[in-house]
Design a protein around this motif. Structure first.
Motif, PDB file in Angstrom:
ATOM      1  N   GLU A 268       0.836  -1.208   0.000  1.00 27.97           N
ATOM      2  CA  GLU A 268       0.000   0.000   0.000  1.00 27.97           C
ATOM      3  C   GLU A 268       0.873   1.261   0.000  1.00 27.97           C
ATOM      4  O   GLU A 268       0.575   2.241  -0.693  1.00 27.97           O
ATOM      5  CB  GLU A 268      -0.920  -0.014   1.235  1.00 27.97           C
ATOM      6  CG  GLU A 268      -1.749   1.235   1.455  1.00 27.97           C
ATOM      7  CD  GLU A 268      -2.885   1.412   0.441  1.00 27.97           C
ATOM      8  OE1 GLU A 268      -3.301   0.418  -0.179  1.00 27.97           O
ATOM      9  OE2 GLU A 268      -3.336   2.567   0.266  1.00 27.97           O
ATOM     10  N   ILE A 269       1.960   1.224   0.776  1.00 28.48           N
ATOM     11  CA  ILE A 269       2.842   2.404   0.870  1.00 28.48           C
ATOM     12  C   ILE A 269       3.616   2.559  -0.435  1.00 28.48           C
ATOM     13  O   ILE A 269       3.811   3.671  -0.935  1.00 28.48           O
ATOM     14  CB  ILE A 269       3.796   2.263   2.083  1.00 28.48           C
ATOM     15  CG1 ILE A 269       2.991   2.082   3.369  1.00 28.48           C
ATOM     16  CG2 ILE A 269       4.722   3.475   2.186  1.00 28.48           C
ATOM     17  CD1 ILE A 269       2.033   3.212   3.698  1.00 28.48           C
ATOM     18  N   ARG A 270       4.041   1.418  -1.018  1.00 34.42           N
ATOM     19  CA  ARG A 270       4.741   1.487  -2.309  1.00 34.42           C
ATOM     20  C   ARG A 270       3.847   2.142  -3.367  1.00 34.42           C
ATOM     21  O   ARG A 270       4.285   3.000  -4.127  1.00 34.42           O
ATOM     22  CB  ARG A 270       5.118   0.069  -2.772  1.00 34.42           C
ATOM     23  CG  ARG A 270       6.552  -0.295  -2.410  1.00 34.42           C
ATOM     24  CD  ARG A 270       6.879  -1.661  -2.948  1.00 34.42           C
ATOM     25  NE  ARG A 270       6.362  -2.710  -2.102  1.00 34.42           N
ATOM     26  CZ  ARG A 270       5.868  -3.876  -2.527  1.00 34.42           C
ATOM     27  NH1 ARG A 270       5.818  -4.141  -3.818  1.00 34.42           N
ATOM     28  NH2 ARG A 270       5.435  -4.771  -1.680  1.00 34.42           N
ATOM     29  N   VAL A 271       2.600   1.708  -3.409  1.00 32.02           N
ATOM     30  CA  VAL A 271       1.674   2.259  -4.414  1.00 32.02           C
ATOM     31  C   VAL A 271       1.489   3.767  -4.171  1.00 32.02           C
ATOM     32  O   VAL A 271       1.522   4.569  -5.099  1.00 32.02           O
ATOM     33  CB  VAL A 271       0.315   1.519  -4.372  1.00 32.02           C
ATOM     34  CG1 VAL A 271      -0.726   2.236  -5.208  1.00 32.02           C
ATOM     35  CG2 VAL A 271       0.484   0.081  -4.835  1.00 32.02           C
ATOM     36  N   ARG A 272       1.319   4.158  -2.920  1.00 35.11           N
ATOM     37  CA  ARG A 272       1.141   5.591  -2.614  1.00 35.11           C
ATOM     38  C   ARG A 272       2.374   6.398  -3.015  1.00 35.11           C
ATOM     39  O   ARG A 272       2.253   7.502  -3.554  1.00 35.11           O
ATOM     40  CB  ARG A 272       0.836   5.785  -1.123  1.00 35.11           C
ATOM     41  CG  ARG A 272      -0.599   5.448  -0.803  1.00 35.11           C
ATOM     42  CD  ARG A 272      -0.891   5.486   0.682  1.00 35.11           C
ATOM     43  NE  ARG A 272      -2.246   4.978   0.860  1.00 35.11           N
ATOM     44  CZ  ARG A 272      -3.306   5.723   1.205  1.00 35.11           C
ATOM     45  NH1 ARG A 272      -3.161   6.992   1.470  1.00 35.11           N
ATOM     46  NH2 ARG A 272      -4.498   5.186   1.301  1.00 35.11           N
ATOM     47  N   LEU A 273       3.566   5.844  -2.736  1.00 32.17           N
ATOM     48  CA  LEU A 273       4.782   6.587  -3.087  1.00 32.17           C
ATOM     49  C   LEU A 273       4.942   6.664  -4.604  1.00 32.17           C
ATOM     50  O   LEU A 273       5.358   7.701  -5.133  1.00 32.17           O
ATOM     51  CB  LEU A 273       6.015   5.937  -2.450  1.00 32.17           C
ATOM     52  CG  LEU A 273       6.100   6.065  -0.927  1.00 32.17           C
ATOM     53  CD1 LEU A 273       7.449   5.552  -0.417  1.00 32.17           C
ATOM     54  CD2 LEU A 273       5.921   7.506  -0.475  1.00 32.17           C
ATOM     55  N   LEU A 274       4.596   5.576  -5.301  1.00 28.56           N
ATOM     56  CA  LEU A 274       4.673   5.630  -6.766  1.00 28.56           C
ATOM     57  C   LEU A 274       3.769   6.744  -7.279  1.00 28.56           C
ATOM     58  O   LEU A 274       4.172   7.545  -8.121  1.00 28.56           O
ATOM     59  CB  LEU A 274       4.255   4.287  -7.381  1.00 28.56           C
ATOM     60  CG  LEU A 274       5.285   3.152  -7.281  1.00 28.56           C
ATOM     61  CD1 LEU A 274       4.699   1.841  -7.809  1.00 28.56           C
ATOM     62  CD2 LEU A 274       6.561   3.497  -8.053  1.00 28.56           C
ATOM     63  N   LEU A 275       2.546   6.802  -6.754  1.00 27.81           N
ATOM     64  CA  LEU A 275       1.613   7.856  -7.195  1.00 27.81           C
ATOM     65  C   LEU A 275       2.185   9.241  -6.895  1.00 27.81           C
ATOM     66  O   LEU A 275       2.152  10.135  -7.736  1.00 27.81           O
ATOM     67  CB  LEU A 275       0.256   7.685  -6.508  1.00 27.81           C
ATOM     68  CG  LEU A 275      -0.621   6.556  -7.053  1.00 27.81           C
ATOM     69  CD1 LEU A 275      -1.821   6.325  -6.135  1.00 27.81           C
ATOM     70  CD2 LEU A 275      -1.101   6.870  -8.466  1.00 27.81           C
ATOM     71  N   ARG A 276       2.717   9.413  -5.695  1.00 33.47           N
ATOM     72  CA  ARG A 276       3.275  10.728  -5.329  1.00 33.47           C
ATOM     73  C   ARG A 276       4.400  11.115  -6.288  1.00 33.47           C
ATOM     74  O   ARG A 276       4.458  12.251  -6.763  1.00 33.47           O
ATOM     75  CB  ARG A 276       3.861  10.685  -3.912  1.00 33.47           C
ATOM     76  CG  ARG A 276       2.828  10.713  -2.812  1.00 33.47           C
ATOM     77  CD  ARG A 276       3.546  10.809  -1.472  1.00 33.47           C
ATOM     78  NE  ARG A 276       2.599  10.693  -0.377  1.00 33.47           N
ATOM     79  CZ  ARG A 276       2.903  10.946   0.896  1.00 33.47           C
ATOM     80  NH1 ARG A 276       4.132  11.312   1.230  1.00 33.47           N
ATOM     81  NH2 ARG A 276       2.001  10.815   1.842  1.00 33.47           N
ATOM     82  N   MET A 277       5.327  10.164  -6.519  1.00 30.83           N
ATOM     83  CA  MET A 277       6.506  10.496  -7.328  1.00 30.83           C
ATOM     84  C   MET A 277       6.113  10.728  -8.781  1.00 30.83           C
ATOM     85  O   MET A 277       6.606  11.658  -9.424  1.00 30.83           O
ATOM     86  CB  MET A 277       7.547   9.372  -7.204  1.00 30.83           C
ATOM     87  CG  MET A 277       8.136   9.291  -5.799  1.00 30.83           C
ATOM     88  SD  MET A 277       9.489   8.103  -5.638  1.00 30.83           S
ATOM     89  CE  MET A 277       8.641   6.546  -5.558  1.00 30.83           C
ATOM     90  N   ILE A 278       5.238   9.887  -9.296  1.00 32.96           N
ATOM     91  CA  ILE A 278       4.818  10.031 -10.701  1.00 32.96           C
ATOM     92  C   ILE A 278       4.064  11.357 -10.871  1.00 32.96           C
ATOM     93  O   ILE A 278       4.311  12.118 -11.799  1.00 32.96           O
ATOM     94  CB  ILE A 278       3.954   8.828 -11.130  1.00 32.96           C
ATOM     95  CG1 ILE A 278       4.833   7.574 -11.190  1.00 32.96           C
ATOM     96  CG2 ILE A 278       3.274   9.088 -12.471  1.00 32.96           C
ATOM     97  CD1 ILE A 278       4.065   6.276 -11.305  1.00 32.96           C
ATOM     98  N   ASN A 279       3.165  11.648  -9.934  1.00 24.18           N
ATOM     99  CA  ASN A 279       2.379  12.880 -10.063  1.00 24.18           C
ATOM    100  C   ASN A 279       3.245  14.126  -9.893  1.00 24.18           C
ATOM    101  O   ASN A 279       2.921  15.187 -10.426  1.00 24.18           O
ATOM    102  CB  ASN A 279       1.221  12.884  -9.060  1.00 24.18           C
ATOM    103  CG  ASN A 279       0.191  11.819  -9.399  1.00 24.18           C
ATOM    104  OD1 ASN A 279       0.168  11.298 -10.517  1.00 24.18           O
ATOM    105  ND2 ASN A 279      -0.632  11.445  -8.434  1.00 24.18           N
TER     106      ASN A 279
END
Ligand SMILES: Nc1ncnc2c1ncn2[C@@H]1O[C@H](COP(=O)(O)OP(=O)(O)OP(=O)(O)O)[C@@H](O)[C@H]1O
Length: 344
Positions: A268-279
């Protein structure tokens, strides 16, 4: 405050307590029962106080129904009878054929935010109820939203630089209608609220059946509140994980992340960080949750093998993601080339 009876003055005082020190407030009043009740409850609350915010009533006339101008005049009449100033703002922009409700909503918030700035108001108050919250949860479920989306509406958000507050979110629509009936105040009924061409009215029509199975507004609003709590906790964990990754990365470019440390985080944290970094670096608007989930899975599978070198490279929402056994890099994708034109 779970009763469907008229809203008592003491209950309204508790709901509005946070606004007592505001300089001015804009009340967004369409003329429907919920926002007419907001107007009436706020006027009663303000009358009972020696000092407090100046109240400005604003109606947006979207120009989509022939009755809208008359409804705005009715709101003006009621506001005047309560001693409050009222303005009608007209949406004059292009009306798209598809996505009309979303375009109308965007225009409405833009106009309301402008009215708030003009009036020196700190907040725009809307009359969203627990029933709206329940419908929003259902809409988000149907759209495949994640936990953040299922948290639905919070009591305050910011839009166009102005705080939007929803003080009636704990109340049922029935309680607001009972309040108006008791006070003898009339309100308009917007037929688009029951128009089956739109998703929200279709879900609204299902509500009695769902409620009979225990999935009524109360249960759905409670689900949203629990989701909001969990979401806030997970966001804090994602903040912590971001700091942890930065500490593992001294002196390196911030977009080069220790892949081993990243893969050790909860999914869940990996997915959130991916979203943050990509966005943060992508040029194509927010990445979809489902796509970030697929990316996280592909990264996990790529790390399972014994290959070396670049294990994965893909673009998502205008960002390039590349993964080696040691480093995860997320950078802006080069702008897409416009379709090449043939020379004459
Ligand atoms: N024409 C309008 N003029 C002023 N305020 C409005 C108008 N329409 C809606 N509002 C405000 O917005 C609140 C929510 O209205 P409604 O449920 O119709 O919105 P929606 O289109 O579902 O979108 P959203 O919930 O995001 O605002 C109302 O209770 C009212 O306070």
């Amino acid at each position: 405050m779970s009763s469907d009876g008229p809203v008592a003055a003491a209950d309204a005082r508790a709901l509005f307590a946070g606004f007592a020190g505001a300089p001015a407030l804009v009340l967004a009043v369409s003329g429907g029962p919920d926002s007419i009740a907001l107007l009436w409850l706020m006027a009663r609350w303000r009358r009972a106080r020696k000092s407090g915010p100046a109240l400005h009533v604003v109606t947006v006339d979207h120009g989509l129904r022939k009755e809208s101008a008359a409804e705005a005049r009715e709101v003006k009449r009621l506001a005047a009878s309560l001693g409050l100033p009222h303005r009608t703002l007209r949406w004059t922009g292009d009306k798209p054929k598809t996505g009309l409700p979303a375009a109308a909503r965007d225009a409405r918030y833009r106009l309301l935010a402008r009215a708030a700035r003009t009036a020196g108001a700190s907040h725009v108050l809307t009359a969203h109820t627990r029933d709206d919250q329940a419908e929003t949860v259902l809409m988000r479920m149907a759209r495949g939203s994640g936990l953040t989306g299922l948290a639905a509406m919070t009591d305050q958000t910011e839009r166009d630089g102005i705080r939007i507050a929803r003080p009636l979110l704990p109340l049922s629509k029935a309680a607001l209608i009972a309040t108006l009936d008791k006070a003898g105040i009339a309100y308009a009924v917007d037929p688009t609220n029951a128009d089956p061409h739109f998703t929200r009215p279709r879900l609204r029509a299902l509500m009695p059946v769902l409620a009979a199975e225990g999935l009524g507004p109360h249960a759905l609003a409670r689900l949203a509140a629990r989701m909001a709590r969990a979401d806030a906790a997970l966001e804090l964990m994602a903040d912590g994980a971001e700091r942890f990754l930065a500490l593992r990365n001294p002196g390196r470019a911030p977009d080069a992340i220790d892949a081993g440390a990243f893969m050790g985080l909860a999914e869940e944290i990996r997915v959130r960080l991916l979203l943050r970094m990509i966005n943060a670096v992508g040029r194509e608007g927010p990445a979809e949750l489902g796509k970030a989930e697929s990316l996280a899975l592909a990264m996990e599978q790529a790390m399972e093998g014994t290959r070396s070198g670049i294990l994965l490279k893909q673009t998502l929402a205008g960002a390039v993601i590349s993964l080696t056994r040691h480093r995860l890099k997320i950078a802006s994708a080069p702008p897409r080339r416009a379709a090449s034109r043939k020379r004459p």
